[in-house]
Design a protein around this motif. Sequence first.
Motif, PDB file in Angstrom:
ATOM      1  N   ASP A  28      46.932  10.563 -27.978  1.00 24.68           N
ATOM      2  CA  ASP A  28      47.549  11.252 -29.072  1.00 24.68           C
ATOM      3  C   ASP A  28      46.475  11.604 -30.042  1.00 24.68           C
ATOM      4  OD1 ASP A  28      49.199  11.847 -31.077  1.00 24.68           O
ATOM      5  OD2 ASP A  28      49.471   9.894 -31.744  1.00 24.68           O
ATOM      6  N   GLY A  29      46.030  12.636 -29.782  1.00 26.28           N
ATOM      7  CA  GLY A  29      44.638  13.142 -30.659  1.00 26.28           C
ATOM      8  C   GLY A  29      43.422  12.435 -29.957  1.00 26.28           C
ATOM      9  N   ARG A  30      42.871  11.706 -30.830  1.00 23.12           N
ATOM     10  CA  ARG A  30      41.527  11.089 -30.626  1.00 23.12           C
ATOM     11  C   ARG A  30      41.726   9.623 -29.967  1.00 23.12           C
ATOM     12  NH1 ARG A  30      37.826  12.659 -35.771  1.00 23.12           N
ATOM     13  NH2 ARG A  30      36.753  14.408 -34.534  1.00 23.12           N
ATOM     14  N   THR A  31      42.996   9.117 -30.437  1.00 18.86           N
ATOM     15  CA  THR A  31      43.701   7.880 -30.046  1.00 18.86           C
ATOM     16  C   THR A  31      44.126   7.869 -28.525  1.00 18.86           C
ATOM     17  OG1 THR A  31      44.156   7.463 -32.355  1.00 18.86           O
ATOM     18  CG2 THR A  31      44.915   5.857 -30.820  1.00 18.86           C
ATOM     19  N   THR A  32      43.658   6.870 -27.908  1.00 19.49           N
ATOM     20  CA  THR A  32      44.043   6.459 -26.372  1.00 19.49           C
ATOM     21  C   THR A  32      44.851   5.234 -26.608  1.00 19.49           C
ATOM     22  OG1 THR A  32      42.124   7.429 -25.431  1.00 19.49           O
ATOM     23  CG2 THR A  32      43.382   5.964 -24.190  1.00 19.49           C
ATOM     24  N   ARG A  33      46.119   5.292 -26.302  1.00 13.06           N
ATOM     25  CA  ARG A  33      47.043   4.096 -26.038  1.00 13.06           C
ATOM     26  C   ARG A  33      47.188   3.453 -24.558  1.00 13.06           C
ATOM     27  NH1 ARG A  33      52.925   3.017 -26.797  1.00 13.06           N
ATOM     28  NH2 ARG A  33      53.296   5.217 -26.337  1.00 13.06           N
ATOM     29  N   LEU A  34      47.108   2.419 -24.581  1.00 11.04           N
ATOM     30  CA  LEU A  34      47.395   1.746 -23.255  1.00 11.04           C
ATOM     31  C   LEU A  34      49.038   1.479 -23.136  1.00 11.04           C
ATOM     32  CD1 LEU A  34      46.165   0.569 -20.626  1.00 11.04           C
ATOM     33  CD2 LEU A  34      45.898  -1.837 -22.020  1.00 11.04           C
ATOM     34  N   LEU A  35      49.553   2.222 -21.828  1.00 11.93           N
ATOM     35  CA  LEU A  35      50.613   1.967 -21.744  1.00 11.93           C
ATOM     36  C   LEU A  35      51.174   0.743 -20.712  1.00 11.93           C
ATOM     37  CD1 LEU A  35      51.854   5.764 -21.367  1.00 11.93           C
ATOM     38  CD2 LEU A  35      52.201   4.519 -23.067  1.00 11.93           C
ATOM     39  N   GLY A  36      50.113   0.275 -19.858  1.00 13.84           N
ATOM     40  CA  GLY A  36      50.161  -0.608 -19.074  1.00 13.84           C
ATOM     41  C   GLY A  36      49.102  -0.618 -18.062  1.00 13.84           C
ATOM     42  N   VAL A  37      49.698  -1.280 -17.034  1.00  8.48           N
ATOM     43  CA  VAL A  37      48.724  -1.075 -15.794  1.00  8.48           C
ATOM     44  C   VAL A  37      49.382  -1.188 -14.559  1.00  8.48           C
ATOM     45  CG1 VAL A  37      46.971  -2.728 -14.490  1.00  8.48           C
ATOM     46  CG2 VAL A  37      46.685  -2.553 -17.081  1.00  8.48           C
ATOM     47  N   ILE A  38      48.878  -0.567 -13.549  1.00  4.66           N
ATOM     48  CA  ILE A  38      49.577  -0.591 -12.166  1.00  4.66           C
ATOM     49  C   ILE A  38      48.770  -1.288 -11.135  1.00  4.66           C
ATOM     50  CG2 ILE A  38      50.356   0.843 -10.214  1.00  4.66           C
ATOM     51  CD1 ILE A  38      50.766   3.031 -12.435  1.00  4.66           C
ATOM     52  N   THR A  39      48.924  -2.314 -10.793  1.00  7.96           N
ATOM     53  CA  THR A  39      48.254  -3.193  -9.677  1.00  7.96           C
ATOM     54  C   THR A  39      48.297  -2.463  -8.495  1.00  7.96           C
ATOM     55  OG1 THR A  39      49.864  -4.936  -9.385  1.00  7.96           O
ATOM     56  CG2 THR A  39      48.277  -5.118 -11.323  1.00  7.96           C
ATOM     57  N   ALA A  40      47.598  -2.996  -7.288  1.00  8.59           N
ATOM     58  CA  ALA A  40      47.631  -2.496  -6.093  1.00  8.59           C
ATOM     59  C   ALA A  40      49.042  -3.076  -5.153  1.00  8.59           C
ATOM     60  CB  ALA A  40      46.291  -2.878  -5.106  1.00  8.59           C
ATOM     61  N   SER A  41      49.028  -4.282  -5.800  1.00  6.61           N
ATOM     62  CA  SER A  41      50.179  -5.155  -5.072  1.00  6.61           C
ATOM     63  C   SER A  41      51.482  -4.573  -5.581  1.00  6.61           C
ATOM     64  CB  SER A  41      50.157  -6.659  -5.174  1.00  6.61           C
ATOM     65  OG  SER A  41      50.084  -7.086  -6.938  1.00  6.61           O
ATOM     66  N   HIS A  42      51.497  -4.247  -6.967  1.00  6.44           N
ATOM     67  CA  HIS A  42      52.836  -3.669  -7.512  1.00  6.44           C
ATOM     68  C   HIS A  42      53.127  -2.178  -7.109  1.00  6.44           C
ATOM     69  CE1 HIS A  42      56.103  -3.205 -10.334  1.00  6.44           C
ATOM     70  NE2 HIS A  42      55.270  -1.968 -10.736  1.00  6.44           N
ATOM     71  N   LEU A  43      52.104  -1.566  -6.791  1.00  6.00           N
ATOM     72  CA  LEU A  43      52.230  -0.170  -6.088  1.00  6.00           C
ATOM     73  C   LEU A  43      52.852  -0.410  -4.667  1.00  6.00           C
ATOM     74  CD1 LEU A  43      51.754   2.848  -6.686  1.00  6.00           C
ATOM     75  CD2 LEU A  43      49.625   2.635  -5.780  1.00  6.00           C
ATOM     76  N   LEU A  44      52.097  -1.240  -3.936  1.00  8.92           N
ATOM     77  CA  LEU A  44      52.605  -1.350  -2.381  1.00  8.92           C
ATOM     78  C   LEU A  44      53.994  -1.755  -2.536  1.00  8.92           C
ATOM     79  CD1 LEU A  44      49.550  -3.116  -1.006  1.00  8.92           C
ATOM     80  CD2 LEU A  44      50.729  -0.976  -0.329  1.00  8.92           C
ATOM     81  N   HIS A  45      54.457  -2.653  -3.389  1.00  4.71           N
ATOM     82  CA  HIS A  45      55.850  -3.203  -3.482  1.00  4.71           C
ATOM     83  C   HIS A  45      56.588  -1.788  -3.675  1.00  4.71           C
ATOM     84  CE1 HIS A  45      59.113  -6.082  -4.213  1.00  4.71           C
ATOM     85  NE2 HIS A  45      59.471  -5.258  -5.404  1.00  4.71           N
ATOM     86  N   GLN A  46      56.183  -1.120  -4.687  1.00  9.45           N
ATOM     87  CA  GLN A  46      57.275   0.002  -5.080  1.00  9.45           C
ATOM     88  C   GLN A  46      57.278   0.943  -3.749  1.00  9.45           C
ATOM     89  OE1 GLN A  46      59.076   0.234  -7.638  1.00  9.45           O
ATOM     90  NE2 GLN A  46      58.498  -1.684  -8.331  1.00  9.45           N
ATOM     91  N   LEU A  47      56.111   1.253  -3.222  1.00  2.80           N
ATOM     92  CA  LEU A  47      55.872   2.230  -2.088  1.00  2.80           C
ATOM     93  C   LEU A  47      56.964   1.663  -0.709  1.00  2.80           C
ATOM     94  CD1 LEU A  47      52.461   3.388  -2.616  1.00  2.80           C
ATOM     95  CD2 LEU A  47      54.583   4.739  -3.302  1.00  2.80           C
ATOM     96  N   LEU A  48      56.540   0.401  -0.702  1.00  3.95           N
ATOM     97  CA  LEU A  48      57.400  -0.274   0.462  1.00  3.95           C
ATOM     98  C   LEU A  48      58.840  -0.408   0.255  1.00  3.95           C
ATOM     99  CD1 LEU A  48      54.818  -3.064   1.617  1.00  3.95           C
ATOM    100  CD2 LEU A  48      55.230  -0.696   2.896  1.00  3.95           C
ATOM    101  N   GLY A  49      59.384  -0.393  -0.862  1.00  4.53           N
ATOM    102  CA  GLY A  49      60.674  -0.536  -1.297  1.00  4.53           C
ATOM    103  C   GLY A  49      61.247   0.746  -1.162  1.00  4.53           C
ATOM    104  N   ALA A  50      60.723   1.677  -1.180  1.00  5.16           N
ATOM    105  CA  ALA A  50      61.116   3.260  -1.156  1.00  5.16           C
ATOM    106  C   ALA A  50      61.329   3.518   0.313  1.00  5.16           C
ATOM    107  CB  ALA A  50      60.055   4.098  -1.712  1.00  5.16           C
ATOM    108  N   HIS A  51      60.653   2.804   1.179  1.00  2.00           N
ATOM    109  CA  HIS A  51      60.803   3.015   2.480  1.00  2.00           C
ATOM    110  C   HIS A  51      61.080   1.745   3.219  1.00  2.00           C
ATOM    111  CE1 HIS A  51      58.747   6.613   0.872  1.00  2.00           C
ATOM    112  NE2 HIS A  51      59.304   6.952   1.752  1.00  2.00           N
ATOM    113  N   PRO A  52      62.236   1.153   3.554  1.00  2.00           N
ATOM    114  CA  PRO A  52      62.453   0.159   4.238  1.00  2.00           C
ATOM    115  C   PRO A  52      62.231   0.247   5.654  1.00  2.00           C
ATOM    116  CG  PRO A  52      64.413   0.963   3.234  1.00  2.00           C
ATOM    117  CD  PRO A  52      63.413   1.992   2.799  1.00  2.00           C
TER     118      PRO A  52
END
Length: 153
Positions: free
Chosen positions: A129-153
Amino acid sequence: MRARDLAVEYETVAVDSEALAAARLMAEDKLPALLVVDEAGAPVAILPASQLVKVLVPAYVIEDPALAAVIDEKHADRLCRALVGRTVGDCLSSKAGPPPIAAPDDTALEVAALMAQVRSPLVAVTEKDGRTTRLLGVITASHLLHQLLGAHP
């Protein structure tokens, strides 16, 4: 799914945080790494748990791993003393680059490619936001894998 949807709250530490406290946080919450932020809360580095473990191991043992077999448990229990009086910044690798950062609209595949490219256990999701960087959150490898595997059972 977009990065903003995948991002979750995650533990952060400052560069001047106590290294021992950071190690305890990792151990208690079983975290693969911590996101290091500046005084404004913007991501500046990632501190992998493996880097803290490296700080614990004496340099002579890293140079000659056979020596690890001759160190008794009494001395091994004292390894955590190496963190006392040190900061997170002291423990960051000199080779550590900036943390991988995804934009809120990045796709899951873009996040996965970034994570694979830099071999990081986590990716920060930020919004500028202009010069400011706001952290929205983090994506971990395990969370990403969980989401990707959940999309493809």
